[in-house]
Write an enzyme that holds these catalytic residues in place. Structure first.
Site, short mmCIF file in Angstrom:
data_model
loop_
_atom_site.label_atom_id
_atom_site.label_comp_id
_atom_site.label_asym_id
_atom_site.label_seq_id
_atom_site.Cartn_x
_atom_site.Cartn_y
_atom_site.Cartn_z
N TYR A 141 0.81 -1.21 0.00
CA TYR A 141 0.00 0.00 0.00
C TYR A 141 0.85 1.27 0.00
O TYR A 141 0.37 2.33 -0.39
CB TYR A 141 -0.93 0.02 1.21
CG TYR A 141 -2.05 -0.98 1.17
CD1 TYR A 141 -2.32 -1.72 0.03
CD2 TYR A 141 -2.84 -1.21 2.29
CE1 TYR A 141 -3.33 -2.65 0.00
CE2 TYR A 141 -3.87 -2.13 2.28
CZ TYR A 141 -4.12 -2.85 1.13
OH TYR A 141 -5.14 -3.77 1.10
N LYS A 191 3.03 -15.49 3.05
CA LYS A 191 2.95 -16.33 1.85
C LYS A 191 4.37 -16.70 1.44
O LYS A 191 4.82 -16.45 0.31
CB LYS A 191 2.20 -15.60 0.73
CG LYS A 191 1.80 -16.48 -0.43
CD LYS A 191 0.80 -17.58 -0.06
CE LYS A 191 0.38 -18.35 -1.30
NZ LYS A 191 -0.42 -19.55 -0.96
N ASP A 223 -3.68 -17.99 2.75
CA ASP A 223 -4.87 -18.67 2.26
C ASP A 223 -5.39 -19.69 3.27
O ASP A 223 -6.59 -19.82 3.49
CB ASP A 223 -4.61 -19.33 0.89
CG ASP A 223 -3.27 -20.04 0.82
OD1 ASP A 223 -2.46 -19.93 1.77
OD2 ASP A 223 -3.03 -20.73 -0.20
N ASP A 247 -5.39 -6.38 6.08
CA ASP A 247 -6.58 -5.69 5.60
C ASP A 247 -7.68 -6.71 5.27
O ASP A 247 -8.84 -6.57 5.66
CB ASP A 247 -6.21 -4.87 4.37
CG ASP A 247 -7.32 -3.92 3.93
OD1 ASP A 247 -8.34 -3.81 4.63
OD2 ASP A 247 -7.15 -3.27 2.89
N ASP A 251 -11.06 -7.98 7.95
CA ASP A 251 -12.44 -7.81 7.51
C ASP A 251 -13.19 -9.14 7.51
O ASP A 251 -14.39 -9.20 7.83
CB ASP A 251 -12.49 -7.19 6.12
CG ASP A 251 -12.31 -5.68 6.15
OD1 ASP A 251 -12.24 -5.12 7.26
OD2 ASP A 251 -12.25 -5.05 5.08
#
Length: 356
Positions: A141, A191, A223, A247, A251
């Site tokens: 980001y 990851k 994942d 992020d 959520d």
């Protein structure tokens, strides 16, 4: 010595929900003698309409000079066509940058009272108690980017993900210290089977964890973590991860309790820390007096706990919210037949009654 709270209501329902949280803080102040004072400043679309900037310098200066910030929400379709650099959401990014807010905390707790609202079966979700620690000022980001370039004759875009060892050490240390106050378990999410940044992340936190022999560290690929949050969320204590992964996962975890109207958050930094609900400005219900104030009230409890070291006062707020829900009071986002329907003011009044 007085503790100054900067209150930034923002847009939409922000004014209503921050007003509820301030009422609760004033009641707590009267009991625990915290000597709180409040300064109100604009941000978001409201600030843009007032002075042409979503984050006026005076708001930044007030935030920096305060002991903590209580933030509402920003945004709304009214400002959809504003130049990107002036959009309401820039207020949030600007505060993160100016205050060095490098860690986002998302607590996810599901009591038996709220388990029926979860998309998961009650026996799977009841008792979930997770603290998600998200790195907030690094990663993809905040990396270099290109929205359009011609490469080998075709148009492409790219975003650069990068993390340094000090950045990973800082967020990892925070997670370890948080776990020491909870159940002494940290799950680091990456990851590392694909991404170079994740491999640096994994070896850095593994090395740092050697200094925390009382904290158990394990590693999940992102994942698998997303899947495990749906299959067995109670296995997690503290989850620490990068900006992008945090992020998404925070959520996902937020819906475990059935309503984002119940989810608080904190952004902790090098200077003043910021506390806000995770839901948006909800312009469709703004001014109707039906917004759920609980997430903002619980954010105020986090403010007391993390910025003012007032754990007993924070406990009192959290207990009051739990008892109000146990009494059957529900705002429209949670209301079902058989419960007591409450608007914003009623919910706030009932929580105030339970504070002691």
């Amino acid at each position: 010595m007085s503790k100054k709270i900067a209150v930034i209501p923002g847009d939409g329902i922000g004014k209503e929900i921050t007003a509820s949280a301030v009422e609760v803080l004033k009641k707590i102040d009267g009991i625990y003698h915290l000597d709180l004072s409040y300064e109100y400043r604009p941000a978001g679309g409201t600030a843009y309409d007032l002075c042409g900037s979503p984050l006026p310098q005076d708001t930044i200066d007030t935030a920096k000079a305060s002991d903590a910030i209580l933030f509402g929400a920003v945004g709304g379709n009214k400002w959809d066509n504003v130049e990107p650099s002036k959009r309401p959401e820039q207020a949030v990014l600007g505060l993160r940058k100016n205050l060095g807010l490098y860690v986002n905390l998302r607590p996810v707790k599901v009591s038996s009272v709220l388990a029926e609202y979860s998309p998961l079966k009650p026996d799977i979700v009841t008792g979930t108690d997770i603290m998600i620690v998200r790195e907030l000022v690094g990663g993809i980001y905040f990396g270099d980017r290109c929205e359009s370039e011609i490469h080998n004759g075709v148009e492409r875009a790219w975003d650069l993900e990068n993390y340094s060892v000090p950045e990973v050490e800082r967020i990892s240390r925070f997670a370890m210290e948080a776990a020491r106050k909870r159940r002494h378990k940290v799950t680091s999410v990456d990851k590392a089977n694909v991404l170079a940044t994740s491999r640096l992340w994994r070896r850095t936190i593994t090395k740092l964890a050697e200094g925390y022999p009382d904290v158990a560290l394990n590693h999940f690929y992102v994942d698998n973590c997303a899947m495990q949050l749906a299959l067995n969320p109670k296995q997690f204590d503290v989850i620490v991860t990068s900006n992008l992964f945090g992020d998404i996962l925070s959520d996902e975890a937020a819906v475990l309790g059935g309503s984002i109207g119940m989810m608080p958050s904190a952004s902790i930094g090098e200077m003043t820390s910021l506390y806000e609900p995770i839901h948006g400005s909800a312009p469709d219900i703004a001014g109707k007096g039906i917004a759920n104030p609980c997430a903002t009230i619980l954010s105020a409890a986090m403010l007391l706990r993390y910025s003012l070291d007032a754990d007993a006062a924070a406990d009192a707020i959290e207990r009051a919210v739990d008892e109000t829900l146990a009494d059957g009071w529900r705002t429209p986002d949670l209301y079902k037949e058989g419960f007591k329907k409450a608007n914003t003011d009623t919910m706030t009044e009932e929580i105030l009654k339970h504070i002691r």
